[in-house]
Design a protein around this motif. Sequence first.
Motif, PDB file in Angstrom:
ATOM      1  N   TRP A 189      -3.391   5.942   4.019  1.00 30.29           N
ATOM      2  CA  TRP A 189      -3.761   5.322   2.750  1.00 30.29           C
ATOM      3  C   TRP A 189      -5.272   5.348   2.625  1.00 30.29           C
ATOM      4  O   TRP A 189      -5.994   4.864   3.488  1.00 30.29           O
ATOM      5  CB  TRP A 189      -3.245   3.891   2.676  1.00 30.29           C
ATOM      6  CG  TRP A 189      -3.449   3.283   1.325  1.00 30.29           C
ATOM      7  CD1 TRP A 189      -4.319   2.304   0.991  1.00 30.29           C
ATOM      8  CD2 TRP A 189      -2.743   3.633   0.116  1.00 30.29           C
ATOM      9  NE1 TRP A 189      -4.213   2.025  -0.360  1.00 30.29           N
ATOM     10  CE2 TRP A 189      -3.263   2.820  -0.925  1.00 30.29           C
ATOM     11  CE3 TRP A 189      -1.744   4.556  -0.182  1.00 30.29           C
ATOM     12  CZ2 TRP A 189      -2.796   2.903  -2.222  1.00 30.29           C
ATOM     13  CZ3 TRP A 189      -1.290   4.638  -1.489  1.00 30.29           C
ATOM     14  CH2 TRP A 189      -1.803   3.814  -2.490  1.00 30.29           C
ATOM     15  N   SER A 190      -5.752   5.956   1.559  1.00 35.67           N
ATOM     16  CA  SER A 190      -7.186   6.085   1.353  1.00 35.67           C
ATOM     17  C   SER A 190      -7.454   6.113  -0.139  1.00 35.67           C
ATOM     18  O   SER A 190      -6.544   6.016  -0.965  1.00 35.67           O
ATOM     19  CB  SER A 190      -7.708   7.370   2.010  1.00 35.67           C
ATOM     20  OG  SER A 190      -7.187   8.511   1.338  1.00 35.67           O
ATOM     21  N   THR A 193      -5.341   9.010  -1.729  1.00 31.66           N
ATOM     22  CA  THR A 193      -3.910   8.784  -1.898  1.00 31.66           C
ATOM     23  C   THR A 193      -3.631   7.612  -2.829  1.00 31.66           C
ATOM     24  O   THR A 193      -2.530   7.509  -3.366  1.00 31.66           O
ATOM     25  CB  THR A 193      -3.228   8.541  -0.537  1.00 31.66           C
ATOM     26  OG1 THR A 193      -3.946   7.534   0.180  1.00 31.66           O
ATOM     27  CG2 THR A 193      -3.198   9.807   0.291  1.00 31.66           C
ATOM     28  N   SER A 194      -4.617   6.760  -3.053  1.00 21.71           N
ATOM     29  CA  SER A 194      -4.408   5.635  -3.972  1.00 21.71           C
ATOM     30  C   SER A 194      -4.232   6.097  -5.412  1.00 21.71           C
ATOM     31  O   SER A 194      -3.814   5.319  -6.274  1.00 21.71           O
ATOM     32  CB  SER A 194      -5.584   4.655  -3.887  1.00 21.71           C
ATOM     33  OG  SER A 194      -6.775   5.251  -4.396  1.00 21.71           O
ATOM     34  N   GLU A 204       7.412   4.463  -5.838  1.00 22.59           N
ATOM     35  CA  GLU A 204       6.832   3.196  -5.425  1.00 22.59           C
ATOM     36  C   GLU A 204       7.119   2.924  -3.951  1.00 22.59           C
ATOM     37  O   GLU A 204       6.251   2.457  -3.201  1.00 22.59           O
ATOM     38  CB  GLU A 204       7.378   2.057  -6.282  1.00 22.59           C
ATOM     39  CG  GLU A 204       6.756   0.698  -5.953  1.00 22.59           C
ATOM     40  CD  GLU A 204       7.239  -0.402  -6.870  1.00 22.59           C
ATOM     41  OE1 GLU A 204       6.731  -1.527  -6.755  1.00 22.59           O
ATOM     42  OE2 GLU A 204       8.132  -0.137  -7.710  1.00 22.59           O
ATOM     43  N   VAL A 207       4.841   5.138  -1.854  1.00 26.67           N
ATOM     44  CA  VAL A 207       3.470   4.633  -1.829  1.00 26.67           C
ATOM     45  C   VAL A 207       3.356   3.420  -0.918  1.00 26.67           C
ATOM     46  O   VAL A 207       2.396   3.273  -0.153  1.00 26.67           O
ATOM     47  CB  VAL A 207       2.990   4.320  -3.255  1.00 26.67           C
ATOM     48  CG1 VAL A 207       1.707   3.492  -3.223  1.00 26.67           C
ATOM     49  CG2 VAL A 207       2.761   5.610  -4.032  1.00 26.67           C
ATOM     50  N   ASN A 208       4.355   2.545  -0.980  1.00 25.10           N
ATOM     51  CA  ASN A 208       4.329   1.357  -0.125  1.00 25.10           C
ATOM     52  C   ASN A 208       4.363   1.733   1.353  1.00 25.10           C
ATOM     53  O   ASN A 208       3.726   1.077   2.190  1.00 25.10           O
ATOM     54  CB  ASN A 208       5.495   0.432  -0.462  1.00 25.10           C
ATOM     55  CG  ASN A 208       5.301  -0.288  -1.792  1.00 25.10           C
ATOM     56  OD1 ASN A 208       4.158  -0.459  -2.244  1.00 25.10           O
ATOM     57  ND2 ASN A 208       6.374  -0.694  -2.425  1.00 25.10           N
ATOM     58  N   LYS A 211       0.887   2.908   2.349  1.00 26.13           N
ATOM     59  CA  LYS A 211      -0.089   1.826   2.483  1.00 26.13           C
ATOM     60  C   LYS A 211      -0.117   1.268   3.896  1.00 26.13           C
ATOM     61  O   LYS A 211      -1.098   0.635   4.306  1.00 26.13           O
ATOM     62  CB  LYS A 211       0.218   0.722   1.470  1.00 26.13           C
ATOM     63  CG  LYS A 211      -0.143   1.082   0.043  1.00 26.13           C
ATOM     64  CD  LYS A 211       0.185  -0.065  -0.908  1.00 26.13           C
ATOM     65  CE  LYS A 211      -0.226   0.286  -2.332  1.00 26.13           C
ATOM     66  NZ  LYS A 211       0.104  -0.797  -3.298  1.00 26.13           N
ATOM     67  N   GLU A 212       0.953   1.489   4.644  1.00 19.13           N
ATOM     68  CA  GLU A 212       1.020   1.006   6.018  1.00 19.13           C
ATOM     69  C   GLU A 212       0.353   1.966   7.002  1.00 19.13           C
ATOM     70  O   GLU A 212       0.224   1.661   8.187  1.00 19.13           O
ATOM     71  CB  GLU A 212       2.485   0.800   6.426  1.00 19.13           C
ATOM     72  CG  GLU A 212       3.211  -0.237   5.579  1.00 19.13           C
ATOM     73  CD  GLU A 212       4.694  -0.303   5.904  1.00 19.13           C
ATOM     74  OE1 GLU A 212       5.127   0.405   6.842  1.00 19.13           O
ATOM     75  OE2 GLU A 212       5.412  -1.077   5.235  1.00 19.13           O
ATOM     76  N   SER A 214      -2.753   3.584   8.434  1.00 22.07           N
ATOM     77  CA  SER A 214      -4.186   3.344   8.494  1.00 22.07           C
ATOM     78  C   SER A 214      -4.960   4.633   8.739  1.00 22.07           C
ATOM     79  O   SER A 214      -4.535   5.485   9.541  1.00 22.07           O
ATOM     80  CB  SER A 214      -4.474   2.349   9.625  1.00 22.07           C
ATOM     81  OG  SER A 214      -5.827   2.359   9.983  1.00 22.07           O
TER      82      SER A 214
END
Length: 295
Positions: A189-190, A193-194, A204, A207-208, A211-212, A214
């Motif tokens: 997630w950066s 990618t946001s 969704e 994406v969630n 987000k996990e 790092s």
Amino acid sequence: MLVTGAGGGIGRAIAMEAAKAGASVVVNDIGASLDGRRESSAAAQDAVTAIEAMGGSAVANGDDVSEPAGAQAMVKQAVDSFGRLDAVVNNAGILRDCFFHKMSFEDFDAVVKVHLYGTFNVSRAAVDVMREQGSGSLIHMTSTSGLIGNLAQANYSAAKLGVAALSKSLALDLRRWGIRSNCIAPFAWSRMTSSIKVDSPEQEERVNRMKEMSPEKIAPMALYLASDAGAETTGQIFAVRNNEIFLVSQPRPVRSVQRSKGWDLDSVTSHAIPALRGSYVPLDVSADVFCWDPV
């Protein structure tokens, strides 16, 4: 070590971990918006300040990887500051996503210039230094968008697959001088990618999951490839997804047909294609291939 696009995200994580490991780091970032428009150079200096606060050594650089002169300037700064250049991480990138029938020349050109030409420019400038040293490591960020495919990313996918091919050529051309070249396809997630569009429950959920992941999870692989421990690894493509590391296949023939009389349209239609069709590559996207939850 020179890390491009290191003001945030994956690049910053690699720069920070490299400094923790004892490397002196050139932190390059032009402070651009996601689509590549220059905004502020503060991000590079912020990363340098964070590295220095933990006792590391770093300098900030605001040159543009898409310009040969910018690449030469950042390599010169590395040598002037630290005396040598042992590793380059070509991480700088931008996105201008849209479906191909809506994509302008400018949006295609801008993305290819940063990712593909940027990788060439920085590597080309660094190689002159590394050849004199008799060693060096080039680490390039590719993407499963290029290796596998994704919707609405023709510019980005073309550039990232080009990076993988360029890396292999560099590995072949430069091994006589002890210079190695490898790719990493990172999942993290950066800022980039946001920008993924969320227009369905499935998207969704994807994406969630991302987000996990790092950016710090990418750094150990990059540090290995930059280190003496990775001296025997070159010409490879790795993917890193959370706690998973993959070695990615490279194109090879999967099946063949042969006809002693040669081929014409009728025989291709009636014989060759029916024999080959079972081995066609599906029209899938990255999420179809990496369809399980990361560990």
